[in-house]
Design a protein around this motif. Structure first.
Motif, PDB file in Angstrom:
ATOM      1  N   GLU A  63     -25.202 -26.139  -6.943  1.00  0.00           N
ATOM      2  CA  GLU A  63     -25.778 -26.841  -8.084  1.00  0.00           C
ATOM      3  C   GLU A  63     -24.971 -26.584  -9.349  1.00  0.00           C
ATOM      4  OE1 GLU A  63     -30.140 -27.355 -10.329  1.00  0.00           O
ATOM      5  OE2 GLU A  63     -29.875 -25.885  -8.711  1.00  0.00           O
ATOM      6  N   ALA A  64     -24.465 -25.371  -9.499  1.00  0.00           N
ATOM      7  CA  ALA A  64     -23.712 -25.018 -10.704  1.00  0.00           C
ATOM      8  C   ALA A  64     -22.416 -25.810 -10.818  1.00  0.00           C
ATOM      9  CB  ALA A  64     -23.408 -23.517 -10.708  1.00  0.00           C
ATOM     10  N   VAL A  65     -21.703 -26.001  -9.693  1.00  0.00           N
ATOM     11  CA  VAL A  65     -20.381 -26.625  -9.774  1.00  0.00           C
ATOM     12  C   VAL A  65     -20.426 -28.143  -9.792  1.00  0.00           C
ATOM     13  CG1 VAL A  65     -19.374 -24.650  -8.571  1.00  0.00           C
ATOM     14  CG2 VAL A  65     -19.959 -26.706  -7.260  1.00  0.00           C
ATOM     15  N   LYS A  66     -21.586 -28.733  -9.583  1.00  0.00           N
ATOM     16  CA  LYS A  66     -21.698 -30.196  -9.553  1.00  0.00           C
ATOM     17  C   LYS A  66     -21.193 -30.794 -10.873  1.00  0.00           C
ATOM     18  CE  LYS A  66     -24.990 -33.905  -8.505  1.00  0.00           C
ATOM     19  NZ  LYS A  66     -24.604 -34.789  -9.612  1.00  0.00           N
ATOM     20  N   ASP A  67     -20.173 -31.635 -10.779  1.00  0.00           N
ATOM     21  CA  ASP A  67     -19.585 -32.341 -11.921  1.00  0.00           C
ATOM     22  C   ASP A  67     -18.897 -31.432 -12.934  1.00  0.00           C
ATOM     23  OD1 ASP A  67     -20.400 -34.869 -10.985  1.00  0.00           O
ATOM     24  OD2 ASP A  67     -22.387 -34.611 -11.858  1.00  0.00           O
ATOM     25  N   ALA A  68     -18.626 -30.178 -12.569  1.00  0.00           N
ATOM     26  CA  ALA A  68     -17.972 -29.253 -13.506  1.00  0.00           C
ATOM     27  C   ALA A  68     -16.475 -29.537 -13.574  1.00  0.00           C
ATOM     28  CB  ALA A  68     -18.218 -27.815 -13.087  1.00  0.00           C
ATOM     29  N   ASP A  69     -15.929 -29.499 -14.781  1.00  0.00           N
ATOM     30  CA  ASP A  69     -14.495 -29.694 -15.003  1.00  0.00           C
ATOM     31  C   ASP A  69     -13.730 -28.381 -14.894  1.00  0.00           C
ATOM     32  OD1 ASP A  69     -14.600 -32.604 -15.962  1.00  0.00           O
ATOM     33  OD2 ASP A  69     -16.021 -31.601 -17.300  1.00  0.00           O
ATOM     34  N   LEU A  70     -14.405 -27.284 -15.162  1.00  0.00           N
ATOM     35  CA  LEU A  70     -13.824 -25.948 -15.014  1.00  0.00           C
ATOM     36  C   LEU A  70     -14.845 -25.064 -14.321  1.00  0.00           C
ATOM     37  CD1 LEU A  70     -11.733 -23.688 -15.564  1.00  0.00           C
ATOM     38  CD2 LEU A  70     -12.818 -23.375 -17.808  1.00  0.00           C
ATOM     39  N   VAL A  71     -14.440 -24.455 -13.213  1.00  0.00           N
ATOM     40  CA  VAL A  71     -15.291 -23.534 -12.467  1.00  0.00           C
ATOM     41  C   VAL A  71     -14.607 -22.171 -12.461  1.00  0.00           C
ATOM     42  CG1 VAL A  71     -16.328 -22.970 -10.238  1.00  0.00           C
ATOM     43  CG2 VAL A  71     -16.180 -25.366 -10.986  1.00  0.00           C
ATOM     44  N   ILE A  72     -15.306 -21.142 -12.935  1.00  0.00           N
ATOM     45  CA  ILE A  72     -14.739 -19.793 -12.961  1.00  0.00           C
ATOM     46  C   ILE A  72     -15.651 -18.874 -12.154  1.00  0.00           C
ATOM     47  CG2 ILE A  72     -13.931 -17.873 -14.367  1.00  0.00           C
ATOM     48  CD1 ILE A  72     -13.601 -19.754 -16.700  1.00  0.00           C
ATOM     49  N   LEU A  73     -15.088 -18.256 -11.132  1.00  0.00           N
ATOM     50  CA  LEU A  73     -15.830 -17.283 -10.329  1.00  0.00           C
ATOM     51  C   LEU A  73     -15.732 -15.916 -11.008  1.00  0.00           C
ATOM     52  CD1 LEU A  73     -15.531 -19.662  -8.366  1.00  0.00           C
ATOM     53  CD2 LEU A  73     -15.150 -17.998  -6.526  1.00  0.00           C
ATOM     54  N   CYS A  74     -16.860 -15.431 -11.504  1.00  0.00           N
ATOM     55  CA  CYS A  74     -16.914 -14.145 -12.211  1.00  0.00           C
ATOM     56  C   CYS A  74     -17.661 -13.142 -11.336  1.00  0.00           C
ATOM     57  CB  CYS A  74     -17.605 -14.311 -13.555  1.00  0.00           C
ATOM     58  SG  CYS A  74     -16.899 -15.613 -14.598  1.00  0.00           S
ATOM     59  N   ILE A  75     -17.146 -12.954 -10.138  1.00  0.00           N
ATOM     60  CA  ILE A  75     -17.804 -12.147  -9.115  1.00  0.00           C
ATOM     61  C   ILE A  75     -16.780 -11.201  -8.501  1.00  0.00           C
ATOM     62  CG2 ILE A  75     -19.580 -13.868  -8.593  1.00  0.00           C
ATOM     63  CD1 ILE A  75     -17.860 -14.906  -6.325  1.00  0.00           C
ATOM     64  N   PRO A  76     -17.229 -10.184  -7.738  1.00  0.00           N
ATOM     65  CA  PRO A  76     -16.277  -9.271  -7.108  1.00  0.00           C
ATOM     66  C   PRO A  76     -15.283 -10.010  -6.216  1.00  0.00           C
ATOM     67  CG  PRO A  76     -18.476  -8.329  -7.032  1.00  0.00           C
ATOM     68  CD  PRO A  76     -18.625  -9.734  -7.548  1.00  0.00           C
ATOM     69  N   VAL A  77     -14.072  -9.461  -6.129  1.00  0.00           N
ATOM     70  CA  VAL A  77     -12.991 -10.093  -5.371  1.00  0.00           C
ATOM     71  C   VAL A  77     -13.413 -10.401  -3.935  1.00  0.00           C
ATOM     72  CG1 VAL A  77     -10.693  -9.676  -4.410  1.00  0.00           C
ATOM     73  CG2 VAL A  77     -11.179  -9.077  -6.789  1.00  0.00           C
ATOM     74  N   GLY A  78     -14.138  -9.484  -3.307  1.00  0.00           N
ATOM     75  CA  GLY A  78     -14.521  -9.661  -1.913  1.00  0.00           C
ATOM     76  C   GLY A  78     -15.469 -10.814  -1.670  1.00  0.00           C
ATOM     77  N   ALA A  79     -16.125 -11.291  -2.714  1.00  0.00           N
ATOM     78  CA  ALA A  79     -17.081 -12.394  -2.563  1.00  0.00           C
ATOM     79  C   ALA A  79     -16.448 -13.753  -2.814  1.00  0.00           C
ATOM     80  CB  ALA A  79     -18.261 -12.196  -3.515  1.00  0.00           C
ATOM     81  N   CYS A  80     -15.225 -13.803  -3.309  1.00  0.00           N
ATOM     82  CA  CYS A  80     -14.638 -15.075  -3.734  1.00  0.00           C
ATOM     83  C   CYS A  80     -14.349 -16.015  -2.573  1.00  0.00           C
ATOM     84  CB  CYS A  80     -13.366 -14.817  -4.540  1.00  0.00           C
ATOM     85  SG  CYS A  80     -13.696 -14.159  -6.198  1.00  0.00           S
ATOM     86  N   GLY A  81     -13.869 -15.504  -1.446  1.00  0.00           N
ATOM     87  CA  GLY A  81     -13.593 -16.359  -0.300  1.00  0.00           C
ATOM     88  C   GLY A  81     -14.830 -17.075   0.206  1.00  0.00           C
ATOM     89  N   PRO A  82     -15.915 -16.339   0.517  1.00  0.00           N
ATOM     90  CA  PRO A  82     -17.138 -17.005   0.969  1.00  0.00           C
ATOM     91  C   PRO A  82     -17.702 -17.999  -0.034  1.00  0.00           C
ATOM     92  CG  PRO A  82     -17.215 -14.661   1.493  1.00  0.00           C
ATOM     93  CD  PRO A  82     -16.001 -14.865   0.639  1.00  0.00           C
ATOM     94  N   VAL A  83     -17.600 -17.692  -1.331  1.00  0.00           N
ATOM     95  CA  VAL A  83     -18.112 -18.631  -2.329  1.00  0.00           C
ATOM     96  C   VAL A  83     -17.238 -19.880  -2.389  1.00  0.00           C
ATOM     97  CG1 VAL A  83     -18.488 -18.988  -4.807  1.00  0.00           C
ATOM     98  CG2 VAL A  83     -19.317 -16.903  -3.705  1.00  0.00           C
ATOM     99  N   ALA A  84     -15.921 -19.719  -2.268  1.00  0.00           N
ATOM    100  CA  ALA A  84     -15.036 -20.882  -2.239  1.00  0.00           C
ATOM    101  C   ALA A  84     -15.368 -21.786  -1.057  1.00  0.00           C
ATOM    102  CB  ALA A  84     -13.578 -20.430  -2.169  1.00  0.00           C
ATOM    103  N   GLN A  85     -15.649 -21.178   0.081  1.00  0.00           N
ATOM    104  CA  GLN A  85     -16.024 -21.957   1.260  1.00  0.00           C
ATOM    105  C   GLN A  85     -17.320 -22.728   1.013  1.00  0.00           C
ATOM    106  OE1 GLN A  85     -16.730 -19.587   4.766  1.00  0.00           O
ATOM    107  NE2 GLN A  85     -16.444 -21.331   6.144  1.00  0.00           N
TER     108      GLN A  85
END
Length: 313
Positions: A63-85
């Motif tokens: 829901e957060a990334v819907k129609d977003a022009d800039l998306v910044i993941l401000c989470i621990p490095v280990g969580a970035c892959g699963p969130v990108a998926q």
């Protein structure tokens, strides 16, 4: 009439010190038409709502990334892959996707496979922070005169890199661009190894049977206080950093152990000349850091909030 914002909608996934500081700074400088955020914890989301520093707080990453022009993941490095998926199929074509992790090679490896064609992946590392965490810890001035390193993979649209560079510059950062692997080697010695040493020294002090914890606190000199500040950093984040940047950290740790052995021999042999030469060389490095404006000569009891410059035109 004010200039148009750099991005119509910014989505921040995660809202701790860095995410909260980005939100505050972006709002102060009018860099977004809308700022939307989410966080894993319902308690954190509720607190962000109370603070009122973003336009919307939503429950899910999608829901957060819907129609977003800039998306910044401000989470621990280990969580970035699963969130990108998770968010990959829902990203807006043309969006800029970034992060704030202090390891970049692993971020590229973990995120890039899940990002669709048509979005622009520009990993970033703002070299700034405090020992505090959580939605209340951020402040708009955190990035002023601090470096933000961008590590775009090969083939990324230069215009997208420039937009993100302009964003970080507008909130006060000095921006550098380098490859992910070079970033990880540099940060292994300037950030990751110092944190590992701090965690070790504070842990050693805690384990000394003849020194009670009250004495460690009561008689802590400036050096130990600085180590405790570093060692108070978020444990989840730093666990992920050391595992993700293992090779570079181990390389720097090997070099450090060799230098430590040299100092050990100098002390054992009463070699004052070797000690003096080493301390003089390291003192010059400290002076260089102060001279380029990356710290002040005053004792560090918490960085005073600088004044953010005029709103970027």
């Amino acid at each position: 009439m004010s200039a148009a914002p750099l991005f119509e909608k910014i989505a921040l996934i995660g809202f701790g010190l860095i995410g909260g500081s980005i939100a505050r700074a972006a709002r102060a400088q009018g860099l977004a038409g809308e700022i939307v955020t989410t966080a894993r914890s319902a308690k954190t989301r509720a607190r962000v709502e109370e603070l009122g520093i973003v336009d919307r707080v939503v429950e899910t990453n999608v829901e957060a990334v819907k129609d977003a022009d800039l998306v910044i993941l401000c989470i621990p490095v280990g969580a970035c892959g699963p969130v990108a998926q998770e968010i990959g199929p829902h990203l807006k074509p043309g969006a800029v996707i970034s992060d704030v992790g202090s390891v970049k090679g692993a971020i590229v490896r973990d995120m890039a496979p899940y990002l669709p064609d048509g979005v622009h992946f520009v990993p970033a590392h703002p070299v700034a922070g405090t020992e505090h965490s959580g939605p209340d810890s951020g402040f708009a001035e955190l990035f002023i005169n601090r470096w933000c390193i961008l590590t775009p993979p090969e083939g990324v649209d230069p215009a997208a890199i420039e937009r993100l560079r302009a964003f970080w510059a507008a909130i006060g950062a000095r921006v550098e661009i380098m490859t992910p692997d070079h970033h990880d080697l540099v940060l292994a010695i300037t950030s990751h190894l110092p944190h590992l040493i701090a965690y070790t020294i504070v842990g050693t002090a805690d384990e000394l049977a003849q020194v009670t914890s009250s004495e460690v606190i009561k008689f802590s000199a400036g050096g130990f206080r600085d180590f405790t500040r570093i060692a108070a950093s978020d444990p989840t984040m730093w666990r992920d950093v050391f595992l993700a940047n293992k090779d570079a950290v181990l390389e720097m740790l090997g070099t450090f152990n060799e230098d430590l052995s040299k100092l050990t021999r100098a002390i054992r042999r009463n070699d004052g000349e070797a000690l003096f030469e080493h301390f003089s060389r390291t003192r010059a490095i400290r002076r260089g850091i102060v001279e380029i404006g990356q710290d002040s000569a005053a004792p560090d009891f918490g960085r005073p909030h600088a004044q953010l410059g005029k709103k970027a035109e």
